[in-house]
Design a protein around this motif. Structure first.
Motif, PDB file in Angstrom:
ATOM      1  N   VAL A 131       0.703  -0.962  -0.095  1.00 47.12           N
ATOM      2  CA  VAL A 131       0.072  -0.124   0.115  1.00 47.12           C
ATOM      3  C   VAL A 131       0.777   1.288  -0.088  1.00 47.12           C
ATOM      4  N   LEU A 132       0.609   2.152  -0.904  1.00 44.45           N
ATOM      5  CA  LEU A 132       1.370   3.199  -1.173  1.00 44.45           C
ATOM      6  C   LEU A 132       0.489   4.578  -1.263  1.00 44.45           C
ATOM      7  N   ALA A 133       0.502   5.457  -0.093  1.00 41.02           N
ATOM      8  CA  ALA A 133      -0.131   6.633  -0.091  1.00 41.02           C
ATOM      9  C   ALA A 133       0.588   7.888  -0.677  1.00 41.02           C
ATOM     10  N   GLY A 134       0.062   8.675  -1.427  1.00 40.87           N
ATOM     11  CA  GLY A 134       0.863   9.928  -2.026  1.00 40.87           C
ATOM     12  C   GLY A 134       0.272  11.241  -1.408  1.00 40.87           C
ATOM     13  N   PRO A 135       0.903  12.191  -1.718  1.00 39.04           N
ATOM     14  CA  PRO A 135       0.495  13.513  -1.435  1.00 39.04           C
ATOM     15  C   PRO A 135      -0.668  13.956  -1.998  1.00 39.04           C
ATOM     16  N   PRO A 136      -1.546  14.931  -1.559  1.00 40.99           N
ATOM     17  CA  PRO A 136      -2.697  15.314  -1.906  1.00 40.99           C
ATOM     18  C   PRO A 136      -2.623  15.844  -3.136  1.00 40.99           C
ATOM     19  N   VAL A 137      -3.765  15.324  -3.943  1.00 36.62           N
ATOM     20  CA  VAL A 137      -3.943  15.719  -5.401  1.00 36.62           C
ATOM     21  C   VAL A 137      -4.023  17.181  -5.415  1.00 36.62           C
ATOM     22  N   ASP A 138      -3.477  17.750  -6.419  1.00 38.65           N
ATOM     23  CA  ASP A 138      -3.749  19.392  -6.679  1.00 38.65           C
ATOM     24  C   ASP A 138      -4.950  19.440  -7.424  1.00 38.65           C
ATOM     25  N   LEU A 139      -6.149  19.827  -6.886  1.00 42.35           N
ATOM     26  CA  LEU A 139      -7.216  20.320  -7.632  1.00 42.35           C
ATOM     27  C   LEU A 139      -7.959  21.727  -7.664  1.00 42.35           C
ATOM     28  N   SER A 140      -6.506  22.587  -7.225  1.00 36.63           N
ATOM     29  CA  SER A 140      -6.920  23.904  -7.239  1.00 36.63           C
ATOM     30  C   SER A 140      -7.413  24.597  -8.399  1.00 36.63           C
ATOM     31  N   ARG A 141      -6.900  24.188  -9.259  1.00 38.49           N
ATOM     32  CA  ARG A 141      -7.392  24.842 -10.753  1.00 38.49           C
ATOM     33  C   ARG A 141      -9.033  24.761 -11.020  1.00 38.49           C
ATOM     34  N   PHE A 142      -9.629  23.511 -10.186  1.00 39.31           N
ATOM     35  CA  PHE A 142     -11.145  23.497 -10.376  1.00 39.31           C
ATOM     36  C   PHE A 142     -11.920  24.102  -9.460  1.00 39.31           C
ATOM     37  N   GLU A 143     -11.301  24.574  -8.495  1.00 37.65           N
ATOM     38  CA  GLU A 143     -12.071  25.194  -7.231  1.00 37.65           C
ATOM     39  C   GLU A 143     -12.649  26.360  -7.843  1.00 37.65           C
TER      40      GLU A 143
END
Length: 250
Positions: free
Chosen positions: A182-194
């Protein structure tokens, strides 16, 4: 926004599930530092085995932040499994009914209470012949943009080797002993959709970003290159029907 305590039912589930997981499988867990210590958040996870919810839940339980899964409503009816799902606060999904949106409202409420909601964006076990993630559904993106909660991508591998999806015989293949990765990554950058209207096109684009993050992590876990495109199950089925129709007309 505080973190919710694990609670009696989740601890009971851990007492039942953890010992066989520890004994029967090896573990390779990475990215635990990306699971937020406080506040509501979303995890977006690939799905390749009926066993992988236990593998992933074990991983996250050890961070102290337990996931609330969205699960088929039928699993909540009666039985010991249904009792455990209700007791641990999992969220029923009523597919293709007027109650379908209740799951998203419940997910939003849970996040606003400071909980983690786990999405399997594919909506079902992957049908990709090579076990890569398929195209995702837009629920996780919709909830993320509504709550502005961080989306933590998670990739997992190994449960599918112990219990392959859609196998003719759904029996465990325990030997040789498998490693649940199991590998967790950093938060996905969704800022351009906000701050934009959540149109179907925008939600699909945000979902593609989420699925790309999961696939990149799975590529790292598997040590293989990312596929050129995600598997489109609907398109594949349509192509199969077309070919069948052509064969039938000969």
């Amino acid at each position: 926004m505080s973190r919710r305590r694990i609670g009696f039912w989740y601890r009971l589930a851990a007492v039942i599930a953890k010992p066989p997981l520890v004994v029967l499988f090896k573990r390779d867990w990475q990215g635990l530092e990306h699971i937020p210590a406080d506040g509501g958040f979303i995890t977006a996870v690939n799905h390749n085995s009926y066993l992988d919810p236990l593998s992933y839940a074990h991983f996250q339980y050890n961070t102290g932040r337990v996931p609330r899964f969205l699960a088929k409503a039928g699993l909540f009816q009666g039985s010991f499994v249904g009792m455990m799902l209700r007791g641990t606060g999992q969220i029923p999904v009523y597919r293709e009914t007027t109650d379908a949106m209740n799951a998203f409202r419940a997910a939003v409420d849970a996040i606003e209470r400071g909980e983690c909601v786990a999405f399997y964006p594919e909506g079902t076990l992957t049908r990709d012949p090579d076990m890569w993630p398929m195209n995702g559904k837009t629920g996780a993106a919709r909830v993320a943009l509504l709550t502005k909660a961080p989306v933590i991508p998670v990739a997992q591998w190994g449960a599918n080797l112990a219990m392959p999806p859609y196998a003719k015989e759904n029996r465990l293949r325990l030997f040789p002993r498998k490693t649940l990765k199991v590998l967790a990554g950093p938060p996905v950058d969704l800022s351009r959709f906000e701050g934009q209207e959540p149109t179907p096109e925008l939600l699909r684009e945000a979902t593609e970003v989420i699925m790309a993050a999961i696939t990149e992590l799975l590529s790292e876990v598997r040590g293989e290159p990312v596929p050129a495109a995600l598997y489109d199950y609907r398109r594949a089925r349509a192509e199969q029907r077309r070919k069948a129709a052509e064969e039938g007309s000969k």
